[in-house]
Every structure is written in C-alpha cells, then in structure tokens.
Design a protein around this motif. Structure first.
Motif, short mmCIF file in Angstrom:
data_model
loop_
_atom_site.label_atom_id
_atom_site.label_comp_id
_atom_site.label_asym_id
_atom_site.label_seq_id
_atom_site.Cartn_x
_atom_site.Cartn_y
_atom_site.Cartn_z
N GLY A 122 0.79 -1.22 0.00
CA GLY A 122 0.00 0.00 0.00
C GLY A 122 0.82 1.27 0.00
N TYR A 123 2.15 1.14 0.01
CA TYR A 123 3.01 2.33 0.00
C TYR A 123 4.07 2.19 -1.10
CZ TYR A 123 0.85 3.09 4.56
OH TYR A 123 -0.06 3.28 5.57
N PRO A 124 3.67 2.33 -2.35
CA PRO A 124 4.60 2.11 -3.47
C PRO A 124 5.77 3.09 -3.48
CG PRO A 124 2.54 3.12 -4.23
CD PRO A 124 2.31 2.70 -2.81
N ASP A 125 5.57 4.31 -3.00
CA ASP A 125 6.67 5.28 -3.01
C ASP A 125 7.81 4.82 -2.09
OD1 ASP A 125 5.29 6.85 -4.76
OD2 ASP A 125 4.41 8.14 -3.21
N MET A 126 7.49 4.23 -0.98
CA MET A 126 8.52 3.75 -0.06
C MET A 126 9.20 2.50 -0.60
SD MET A 126 6.93 4.40 3.73
CE MET A 126 8.50 3.94 4.44
N ASN A 127 8.50 1.74 -1.41
CA ASN A 127 9.06 0.49 -1.93
C ASN A 127 10.13 0.73 -2.98
OD1 ASN A 127 7.38 -0.97 -0.27
ND2 ASN A 127 5.75 -1.16 -1.82
N GLU A 154 14.48 -1.44 -3.86
CA GLU A 154 14.76 -2.27 -5.03
C GLU A 154 16.11 -2.97 -4.95
OE1 GLU A 154 14.28 0.22 -8.40
OE2 GLU A 154 12.08 0.32 -8.25
N THR A 155 17.10 -2.33 -4.36
CA THR A 155 18.44 -2.96 -4.22
C THR A 155 18.58 -3.71 -2.91
OG1 THR A 155 19.32 -0.91 -3.27
CG2 THR A 155 19.52 -1.22 -5.67
N GLY A 156 17.56 -3.64 -2.06
CA GLY A 156 17.59 -4.37 -0.81
C GLY A 156 18.21 -3.56 0.31
N TYR A 157 18.07 -4.09 1.51
CA TYR A 157 18.59 -3.44 2.70
C TYR A 157 19.67 -4.34 3.32
CZ TYR A 157 14.48 -0.46 2.32
OH TYR A 157 13.51 0.42 1.87
N PRO A 158 20.93 -3.94 3.23
CA PRO A 158 22.00 -4.77 3.80
C PRO A 158 22.03 -4.69 5.32
CG PRO A 158 22.90 -2.75 2.89
CD PRO A 158 21.45 -2.75 2.54
N VAL A 159 22.39 -5.79 5.94
CA VAL A 159 22.58 -5.84 7.39
C VAL A 159 24.05 -5.49 7.66
CG1 VAL A 159 22.40 -7.24 9.48
CG2 VAL A 159 20.83 -7.65 7.56
N ASP A 160 24.28 -4.39 8.39
CA ASP A 160 25.66 -3.93 8.59
C ASP A 160 26.40 -4.80 9.60
OD1 ASP A 160 24.90 -3.10 11.16
OD2 ASP A 160 24.53 -1.03 10.54
#
Length: 357
Positions: A96-101, A105-111
């Motif tokens: 429901g929140y396409p702008d945040m998605n 697209e490249t993913g969120y890395p775990v630091d």
C-alpha cells in the motif's frame, strides 16, 4: 702349469663369487621357508603368526565405531530456523506504499553491527532474529508512522553464514548457508561431489577449532547418515584422498600397483581382479599371501590361501582387506630356477672366455 693354475684359480674365484651372489642378483622377492602354521620370529626380530585361510581363521569384518564426540555431534545437530546475519541483504516491501518500496529495489543490507537502515524509523536491529521475528519488530515500529503497516520481509542475498570445503572435491571453496539447512551430504554435493580419488569415508569437520573425523560408512553402521549432521557458520570440511586407504600387491600379478579401498570395501577376490589376475606361467597360485601388520601389537599376521582350489574363491570373496595390507604371490619353483639360470648364463660365458685364454 703356472699359467693354467692361475687361470683355474681366477676362474674358480669368479665362479664362487658369482654363485654366492646369484641369490641376490635376480632371485626376486620370495616367501621363504615359512612354517605351515604358528608363530615364528624372523631374522629382523619381528614376530609373525602364519595361518592358512579357512572359515575358522577368516578375520571378522572390521567395524568402524564412531567416537563419543561423533555421537555428541549427531545428537546436537538439529534443523534450526535461519537467523539473519551480518552481511545478509533483505527485501522489505510495504503493501500500500509504493513510493517507499522504490527505495528497497536494491535491498537493505545488514551492517557489521547487525542493523538495517530503514526509512521513517532509522536503524533497527536484525541480526540474530528469524525473518518472522524481524517482521513483527519492524511492523510494531512502523505503526507509529503508518496507518496500515504490513511489511513483507525476505532475504534476497545470503552473505552472513558460510562454510568452507577443500581436499578431494571437484569445486572446493566457500559456500553460503541459506534458509535451507545444509547437511554434510549436501555440502559435498554443493562442492561438486568427491573426486575420483576422494575418500568420502574419511572426512574431517572442523568446528570452532575442534576436528571431528567422520566416515560416512561408519555412520551408516550405527543407523545414522551424513544427512543428520548440519553445518554451522564457520564450519570447514576436508575430504581426504584414497591414498590413505590402499592395498599393495607384490609378486606374480598381471598388474603390480596399489589397489584403493573404496567406500563399499574391498575383498581379496576383488584385489586379484583389479590386479589383472595372476601371471599364468610364473605365478604359484597355491601360495597367495596376505601380510597384515597389526599396529600396536607385537605380531604381524600372514594368511595364505591356495587359489588352485575352487572352494577357496568364496573365502577370498569374504576376506575383507584393510588399509596397508600387502598381497604377495610367490613364483613357481621352475620360475625361480629359470631366473637363477638367467643370472648365471652371462657368468658362464665369461668363464668360457677366461678358460679359452
């Protein structure tokens, strides 16, 4: 008279020296005068126990019993739900929140501290959690900012948990452990399987600096398997070579070369087959010996079997070979004599030459 005496003396001396040395010129390896049965001490001080191969003297099959630490390894090895690790890359989609998605697209890395940087809420702890646990934590934090927070979380790149495999495998290297548990069997499969010279019954698993010597055949003998041992982050596996498990053949064989003991074992009959049988004109089939050195014991066993008898074949098929066994086939008496003559013939020619001087 003086000249003929000198010639006779020189000839006699040459003949004596040649005859006395003929046993070492080309006599070859021989079984010697072994007793038909019983113990004896050889000239080198080693004690031997000689016995004919029969159903009564057939050695019991060797059963490799895993050590207690292998049992502990199996008992402590269970399927565990995957935990997010440093280096993993997550996909987080907000329904429901396409702008945040678009930002995901490249993913969120775990630091390296185990955190993920996410819009609105900033850094959030991820490592050590299962995907459902992290999803629930993320959802609770997003509820402060979004009316309908329904995050969909997936791991799209597994970079945190790894294992290593080397030795006799086709594709040694580093491999990732994903959300599907990796067993010892599947780890070898991921590395392309063992090579033609690899011994899958001789593996070394290193975990936290401790080595576990594992034999897949030994595991089956206790009702277990390599599928019941699951790898952990940082584990390493080494597959040994079959060079450690060989039987050596000597004497009158068609092919004299070491014979590897494969995972399913090796019998005396198979050794004869792998060595292309016996030499038809030189081998004494009535004198086939197996020399087995008992490391840690005072005596060495020598078994012998008469393969001229048809009833000996079932015994040879039941005789289980062990690493470093030596199988020796004696030459016939005529073969030995012919070899002695072959050594003497050049010498007699030399004597005739000297006699004609």
């Amino acid at each position: 008279m003086g000249q003929s005496s000198k010639l006779l003396g020189a000839t006699s001396l040459l003949l004596i020296s040649l005859l006395s040395g003929c046993a070492t010129i080309n006599s070859g390896l021989q079984a010697g005068d072994l007793p038909p049965v019983g113990s004896f001490v050889a000239e080198n001080g080693l004690q031997f126990n000689v016995q004919p191969l029969s159903l009564a003297t057939l050695p019991a099959p060797q059963i490799s019993t895993p050590s207690n630490d292998i049992y502990q390894l199996i008992n402590s090895s269970t399927k565990k739900e995957y935990r997010i690790a440093q280096g993993d890359v997550l996909s987080i989609v907000l329904v429901g929140y396409p702008d945040m998605n678009k930002a995901s697209e490249t993913g969120y890395p775990v630091d390296q501290q185990g955190y993920v940087q996410f819009p609105l809420i900033g850094r959030i702890k991820a490592s050590g959690m299962s995907v459902p646990q992290f999803t629930a934590t993320l959802q609770s934090k997003l509820q402060r900012y979004l009316k309908y927070s329904d995050p969909q979380v997936q791991i799209i790149n597994y970079r945190g948990n790894k294992f290593f495999i080397d030795g006799e495998v086709n594709k040694p290297g580093e491999f990732a452990i994903n959300d599907a548990p990796v067993s010892l069997y599947s780890a070898i499969s991921m590395a392309g399987g063992a090579t033609a010279t690899g011994d899958s019954n001789s593996l070394v698993l290193n975990r936290n600096g401790r080595n576990y010597n594992i034999g897949l055949q030994a595991l089956r003998q206790i009702g277990s398997s390599g599928n019941q041992i699951y790898l952990q982050d940082g584990d390493s596996i080494h597959v040994n070579s079959q060079d450690r498990n060989r039987v050596y053949v000597l004497g009158e064989f068609g092919k004299v070369a070491p014979v590897p003991i494969l995972e399913q074992g090796l019998s005396l009959a198979q050794v004869l087959g792998e060595s292309q049988g016996l030499k038809s004109f030189t081998a004494n089939a009535a004198k086939i010996y197996v020399v087995r050195d008992n490391v840690g014991y005072s005596s060495t066993n020598i078994y012998y079997v008469d393969m001229q008898s048809l009833t000996s074949f079932p015994l040879a098929n039941r005789f289980e070979m062990r690493p470093n066994d030596i199988v020796y086939v004696d030459p016939t008496g005529l073969t030995r004599w012919n070899r002695v003559l072959s050594a003497l013939l050049p010498s007699t020619s030399a004597i005739n030459t000297l006699s004609g001087l």
